[in-house]
Design a protein around this motif. Structure first.
Motif, mmCIF file in Angstrom:
data_model
loop_
_atom_site.group_PDB
_atom_site.id
_atom_site.type_symbol
_atom_site.label_atom_id
_atom_site.label_comp_id
_atom_site.label_asym_id
_atom_site.label_seq_id
_atom_site.Cartn_x
_atom_site.Cartn_y
_atom_site.Cartn_z
ATOM 1 N N ASP A 1 23.730 48.513 -8.619
ATOM 2 C CA ASP A 1 23.273 48.589 -7.226
ATOM 3 C C ASP A 1 24.237 47.871 -6.285
ATOM 4 O O ASP A 1 24.269 48.146 -5.091
ATOM 5 N N PHE A 2 25.031 46.941 -6.819
ATOM 6 C CA PHE A 2 25.971 46.161 -6.013
ATOM 7 C C PHE A 2 27.394 46.731 -6.051
ATOM 8 O O PHE A 2 28.295 46.190 -5.422
ATOM 9 N N ALA A 3 27.592 47.801 -6.808
ATOM 10 C CA ALA A 3 28.927 48.392 -6.956
ATOM 11 C C ALA A 3 29.246 49.315 -5.787
ATOM 12 O O ALA A 3 28.359 49.839 -5.112
ATOM 13 N N PHE A 4 30.531 49.528 -5.568
ATOM 14 C CA PHE A 4 31.029 50.424 -4.519
ATOM 15 C C PHE A 4 31.073 51.856 -5.043
ATOM 16 O O PHE A 4 31.545 52.104 -6.153
ATOM 17 N N ASP A 5 30.581 52.805 -4.256
ATOM 18 C CA ASP A 5 30.674 54.237 -4.559
ATOM 19 C C ASP A 5 30.176 54.578 -5.967
ATOM 20 O O ASP A 5 30.906 55.139 -6.788
ATOM 21 N N VAL A 6 28.918 54.238 -6.231
ATOM 22 C CA VAL A 6 28.309 54.524 -7.539
ATOM 23 C C VAL A 6 28.124 56.035 -7.690
ATOM 24 O O VAL A 6 27.718 56.721 -6.758
ATOM 25 N N ARG A 7 28.451 56.513 -8.873
ATOM 26 C CA ARG A 7 28.341 57.935 -9.209
ATOM 27 C C ARG A 7 27.513 58.087 -10.486
ATOM 28 O O ARG A 7 27.252 57.102 -11.171
ATOM 29 N N PRO A 8 27.147 59.308 -10.841
ATOM 30 C CA PRO A 8 26.356 59.501 -12.070
ATOM 31 C C PRO A 8 27.026 58.964 -13.338
ATOM 32 O O PRO A 8 26.349 58.596 -14.287
ATOM 33 N N PRO B 1 23.974 56.322 -21.060
ATOM 34 C CA PRO B 1 23.595 55.747 -19.771
ATOM 35 C C PRO B 1 23.562 54.224 -19.820
ATOM 36 O O PRO B 1 23.517 53.628 -20.899
ATOM 37 N N PRO B 2 23.564 53.596 -18.652
ATOM 38 C CA PRO B 2 23.466 52.129 -18.614
ATOM 39 C C PRO B 2 22.072 51.643 -19.012
ATOM 40 O O PRO B 2 21.085 52.343 -18.810
ATOM 41 N N GLU B 3 22.026 50.450 -19.578
ATOM 42 C CA GLU B 3 20.749 49.793 -19.858
ATOM 43 C C GLU B 3 20.161 49.315 -18.523
ATOM 44 O O GLU B 3 20.879 49.220 -17.526
ATOM 45 N N PRO B 4 18.856 48.994 -18.463
ATOM 46 C CA PRO B 4 18.230 48.588 -17.196
ATOM 47 C C PRO B 4 18.929 47.435 -16.467
ATOM 48 O O PRO B 4 19.092 47.493 -15.244
ATOM 49 N N MET B 5 19.364 46.403 -17.180
ATOM 50 C CA MET B 5 20.031 45.278 -16.520
ATOM 51 C C MET B 5 21.351 45.729 -15.881
ATOM 52 O O MET B 5 21.680 45.335 -14.755
ATOM 53 N N GLU B 6 22.082 46.567 -16.582
ATOM 54 C CA GLU B 6 23.333 47.099 -16.049
ATOM 55 C C GLU B 6 23.057 47.980 -14.830
ATOM 56 O O GLU B 6 23.778 47.910 -13.831
ATOM 57 N N GLU B 7 22.025 48.793 -14.898
ATOM 58 C CA GLU B 7 21.642 49.619 -13.752
ATOM 59 C C GLU B 7 21.384 48.776 -12.518
ATOM 60 O O GLU B 7 21.793 49.124 -11.411
#
Length: 106
Positions: free
Chosen positions: A73-80, A63-69
């Motif tokens: 939030d600004f990405a298009f069409d975020v998926r799991p 999974p992504p680290e907290p900063m990456e998470e």
């Protein structure tokens, strides 16, 4: 060399031989893979290198680290399986990794 496949939104597979320690984003930029903008140059300060990790690789990449998470939030069409490609470092454990480029970047 480690194998990395980046599948562009149009379905074109870019099969690359990459060095361990390099990021997916660096390799995408070096090989002119369309759809990876990388405006911040890999500083995890934007979401323009967003990719979807192939389901078969999701658990191994992790999974992504907290900063990456926060940036996702600004990405298009975020998926799991969304990750920023600047945060995925290639290694022997990721030999054969497959990622997919979204329709557009955020």
């Amino acid at each position: 060399m480690t194998k990395l496949t980046i599948v562009a939104f149009d379905g074109t597979a870019h099969e690359l031989d990459v060095s361990n320690g390099s990021t997916v984003m660096e390799n995408a930029m070096r090989n002119s893979v369309p759809g990876i903008d990388a405006e911040c140059g890999g500083a995890c300060a934007c979401a323009t290198c967003h990719v979807y990790v192939d389901d078969a690789w999701s658990e191994r990449v992790g999974p992504p680290e907290p900063m990456e998470e926060d940036m996702l939030d600004f990405a298009f069409d975020v998926r799991p399986t969304s990750r920023l490609s600047c945060q995925i470092k290639m290694s022997d454990a990721l030999d054969g990794l497959v990622v997919h480029v979204p329709e557009r970047q955020g």
